[in-house]
Design a protein around this motif. Sequence first.
Motif, PDB file in Angstrom:
ATOM      1  N   GLN A 121       0.828  -1.199   0.000  1.00 39.03           N
ATOM      2  CA  GLN A 121       0.000   0.000   0.000  1.00 39.03           C
ATOM      3  C   GLN A 121       0.866   1.254   0.000  1.00 39.03           C
ATOM      4  OE1 GLN A 121      -2.372  -0.834   3.544  1.00 39.03           O
ATOM      5  NE2 GLN A 121      -4.197  -0.741   2.255  1.00 39.03           N
ATOM      6  N   GLY A 122       1.923   1.258   0.801  1.00 41.97           N
ATOM      7  CA  GLY A 122       2.808   2.417   0.855  1.00 41.97           C
ATOM      8  C   GLY A 122       3.458   2.692  -0.488  1.00 41.97           C
ATOM      9  N   CYS A 123       3.946   1.647  -1.137  1.00 39.08           N
ATOM     10  CA  CYS A 123       4.570   1.824  -2.457  1.00 39.08           C
ATOM     11  C   CYS A 123       3.572   2.352  -3.480  1.00 39.08           C
ATOM     12  CB  CYS A 123       5.178   0.505  -2.938  1.00 39.08           C
ATOM     13  SG  CYS A 123       6.633   0.005  -2.007  1.00 39.08           S
ATOM     14  N   MET A 124       2.361   1.817  -3.451  1.00 39.00           N
ATOM     15  CA  MET A 124       1.347   2.269  -4.409  1.00 39.00           C
ATOM     16  C   MET A 124       0.915   3.704  -4.115  1.00 39.00           C
ATOM     17  SD  MET A 124       1.247  -0.040  -6.600  1.00 39.00           S
ATOM     18  CE  MET A 124      -0.114   0.473  -7.603  1.00 39.00           C
ATOM     19  N   LEU A 125       0.818   4.066  -2.845  1.00 39.01           N
ATOM     20  CA  LEU A 125       0.491   5.446  -2.495  1.00 39.01           C
ATOM     21  C   LEU A 125       1.558   6.406  -3.008  1.00 39.01           C
ATOM     22  CD1 LEU A 125      -0.884   5.092   1.136  1.00 39.01           C
ATOM     23  CD2 LEU A 125      -2.127   5.964  -0.835  1.00 39.01           C
ATOM     24  N   VAL A 126       2.818   6.047  -2.846  1.00 43.55           N
ATOM     25  CA  VAL A 126       3.906   6.887  -3.348  1.00 43.55           C
ATOM     26  C   VAL A 126       3.834   6.987  -4.871  1.00 43.55           C
ATOM     27  CG1 VAL A 126       6.421   7.021  -3.621  1.00 43.55           C
ATOM     28  CG2 VAL A 126       5.428   6.509  -1.393  1.00 43.55           C
ATOM     29  N   PHE A 127       3.654   5.853  -5.540  1.00 43.58           N
ATOM     30  CA  PHE A 127       3.579   5.859  -7.005  1.00 43.58           C
ATOM     31  C   PHE A 127       2.453   6.756  -7.494  1.00 43.58           C
ATOM     32  CE2 PHE A 127       1.530   4.198 -10.836  1.00 43.58           C
ATOM     33  CZ  PHE A 127       2.568   4.357 -11.749  1.00 43.58           C
ATOM     34  N   PHE A 128       1.241   6.548  -6.961  1.00 38.89           N
ATOM     35  CA  PHE A 128       0.112   7.359  -7.412  1.00 38.89           C
ATOM     36  C   PHE A 128       0.280   8.817  -7.019  1.00 38.89           C
ATOM     37  CE2 PHE A 128      -2.288   3.255  -7.637  1.00 38.89           C
ATOM     38  CZ  PHE A 128      -2.567   3.328  -8.996  1.00 38.89           C
ATOM     39  N   GLY A 129       0.866   9.073  -5.854  1.00 38.04           N
ATOM     40  CA  GLY A 129       1.113  10.454  -5.439  1.00 38.04           C
ATOM     41  C   GLY A 129       2.058  11.177  -6.385  1.00 38.04           C
ATOM     42  N   VAL A 130       3.147  10.504  -6.774  1.00 39.79           N
ATOM     43  CA  VAL A 130       4.097  11.100  -7.720  1.00 39.79           C
ATOM     44  C   VAL A 130       3.430  11.296  -9.085  1.00 39.79           C
ATOM     45  CG1 VAL A 130       6.253  10.661  -8.993  1.00 39.79           C
ATOM     46  CG2 VAL A 130       6.147  10.268  -6.529  1.00 39.79           C
ATOM     47  N   PHE A 131       2.658  10.318  -9.522  1.00 40.45           N
ATOM     48  CA  PHE A 131       1.973  10.406 -10.814  1.00 40.45           C
ATOM     49  C   PHE A 131       1.003  11.594 -10.827  1.00 40.45           C
ATOM     50  CE2 PHE A 131      -1.543   9.342 -13.667  1.00 40.45           C
ATOM     51  CZ  PHE A 131      -0.849   9.054 -14.833  1.00 40.45           C
ATOM     52  N   ILE A 132       0.209  11.738  -9.778  1.00 39.75           N
ATOM     53  CA  ILE A 132      -0.752  12.847  -9.706  1.00 39.75           C
ATOM     54  C   ILE A 132      -0.019  14.175  -9.605  1.00 39.75           C
ATOM     55  CG2 ILE A 132      -2.531  13.873  -8.229  1.00 39.75           C
ATOM     56  CD1 ILE A 132      -3.464  10.951  -7.673  1.00 39.75           C
ATOM     57  N   ALA A 133       1.047  14.220  -8.826  1.00 39.59           N
ATOM     58  CA  ALA A 133       1.832  15.461  -8.715  1.00 39.59           C
ATOM     59  C   ALA A 133       2.424  15.843 -10.067  1.00 39.59           C
ATOM     60  CB  ALA A 133       2.934  15.291  -7.672  1.00 39.59           C
ATOM     61  N   PHE A 134       2.924  14.864 -10.816  1.00 40.41           N
ATOM     62  CA  PHE A 134       3.458  15.139 -12.150  1.00 40.41           C
ATOM     63  C   PHE A 134       2.378  15.724 -13.053  1.00 40.41           C
ATOM     64  CE2 PHE A 134       4.105  13.801 -16.558  1.00 40.41           C
ATOM     65  CZ  PHE A 134       5.322  14.412 -16.824  1.00 40.41           C
ATOM     66  N   CYS A 135       1.193  15.155 -13.019  1.00 40.43           N
ATOM     67  CA  CYS A 135       0.095  15.677 -13.844  1.00 40.43           C
ATOM     68  C   CYS A 135      -0.254  17.112 -13.448  1.00 40.43           C
ATOM     69  CB  CYS A 135      -1.140  14.789 -13.727  1.00 40.43           C
ATOM     70  SG  CYS A 135      -0.973  13.179 -14.513  1.00 40.43           S
ATOM     71  N   LEU A 136      -0.285  17.386 -12.148  1.00 40.99           N
ATOM     72  CA  LEU A 136      -0.605  18.739 -11.692  1.00 40.99           C
ATOM     73  C   LEU A 136       0.479  19.735 -12.097  1.00 40.99           C
ATOM     74  CD1 LEU A 136      -2.062  17.962  -8.161  1.00 40.99           C
ATOM     75  CD2 LEU A 136      -3.324  18.749 -10.177  1.00 40.99           C
ATOM     76  N   VAL A 137       1.748  19.347 -11.929  1.00 40.39           N
ATOM     77  CA  VAL A 137       2.848  20.233 -12.339  1.00 40.39           C
ATOM     78  C   VAL A 137       2.777  20.498 -13.829  1.00 40.39           C
ATOM     79  CG1 VAL A 137       5.365  20.359 -12.599  1.00 40.39           C
ATOM     80  CG2 VAL A 137       4.367  19.648 -10.416  1.00 40.39           C
ATOM     81  N   PHE A 138       2.483  19.476 -14.607  1.00 40.23           N
ATOM     82  CA  PHE A 138       2.338  19.647 -16.057  1.00 40.23           C
ATOM     83  C   PHE A 138       1.231  20.651 -16.369  1.00 40.23           C
ATOM     84  CE2 PHE A 138       0.263  18.513 -20.057  1.00 40.23           C
ATOM     85  CZ  PHE A 138       1.332  18.607 -20.925  1.00 40.23           C
ATOM     86  N   MET A 139       0.095  20.510 -15.706  1.00 40.98           N
ATOM     87  CA  MET A 139      -1.020  21.423 -15.955  1.00 40.98           C
ATOM     88  C   MET A 139      -0.647  22.862 -15.594  1.00 40.98           C
ATOM     89  SD  MET A 139      -4.133  18.994 -14.628  1.00 40.98           S
ATOM     90  CE  MET A 139      -5.414  20.207 -14.710  1.00 40.98           C
TER      91      MET A 139
END
Length: 154
Positions: A121-139
């Motif tokens: 769960q921790g690894c998946m939370l980090v992965f999805f958190g980084v992915f969402i942060a990347f999308c937000l930074v891109f926007m």
Amino acid sequence: METFFYVVPGLMIALALSALIGMLRRARHISGAWNSGLTAEARCLNTYTTTSGGGGDSSVSTTLHHVYEFTTREGRAVRFEERNGPRTVVTGDIVTVRYTAEHPERATAKAPRPGRLIAEQGCMLVFFGVFIAFCLVFMFTVHAGFGVLDDVVP
């Protein structure tokens, strides 16, 4: 054109959030079954695999599925399917399943390993958190870039 750079990352964020919620929900169900203390002997009725991916130059992923049936303490027959179970379990095997009294159809044949569940769960939370942060930074970057272009282009 500018809308495209907001819609696509927005959809990607929505998909990531739905996958994250699904993963957390399933982990909660497994943890609840482990902690309930209710066990039963189940028979593996069927095993099968599904594949995803294109093949050829792209990778192919194979998922093992097991179909189990057991009887609860109240005498109710329950059949459920579980993905990514042990590869050593074959059709006809008897395994111990853990379930909750409220939702026996959410049973699991996976052995209790709470430390591994928390780590996954921790690894998946980090992965999805980084992915969402990347999308937000891109926007935000695209938004700032379009603002600069508006000032430069008459």
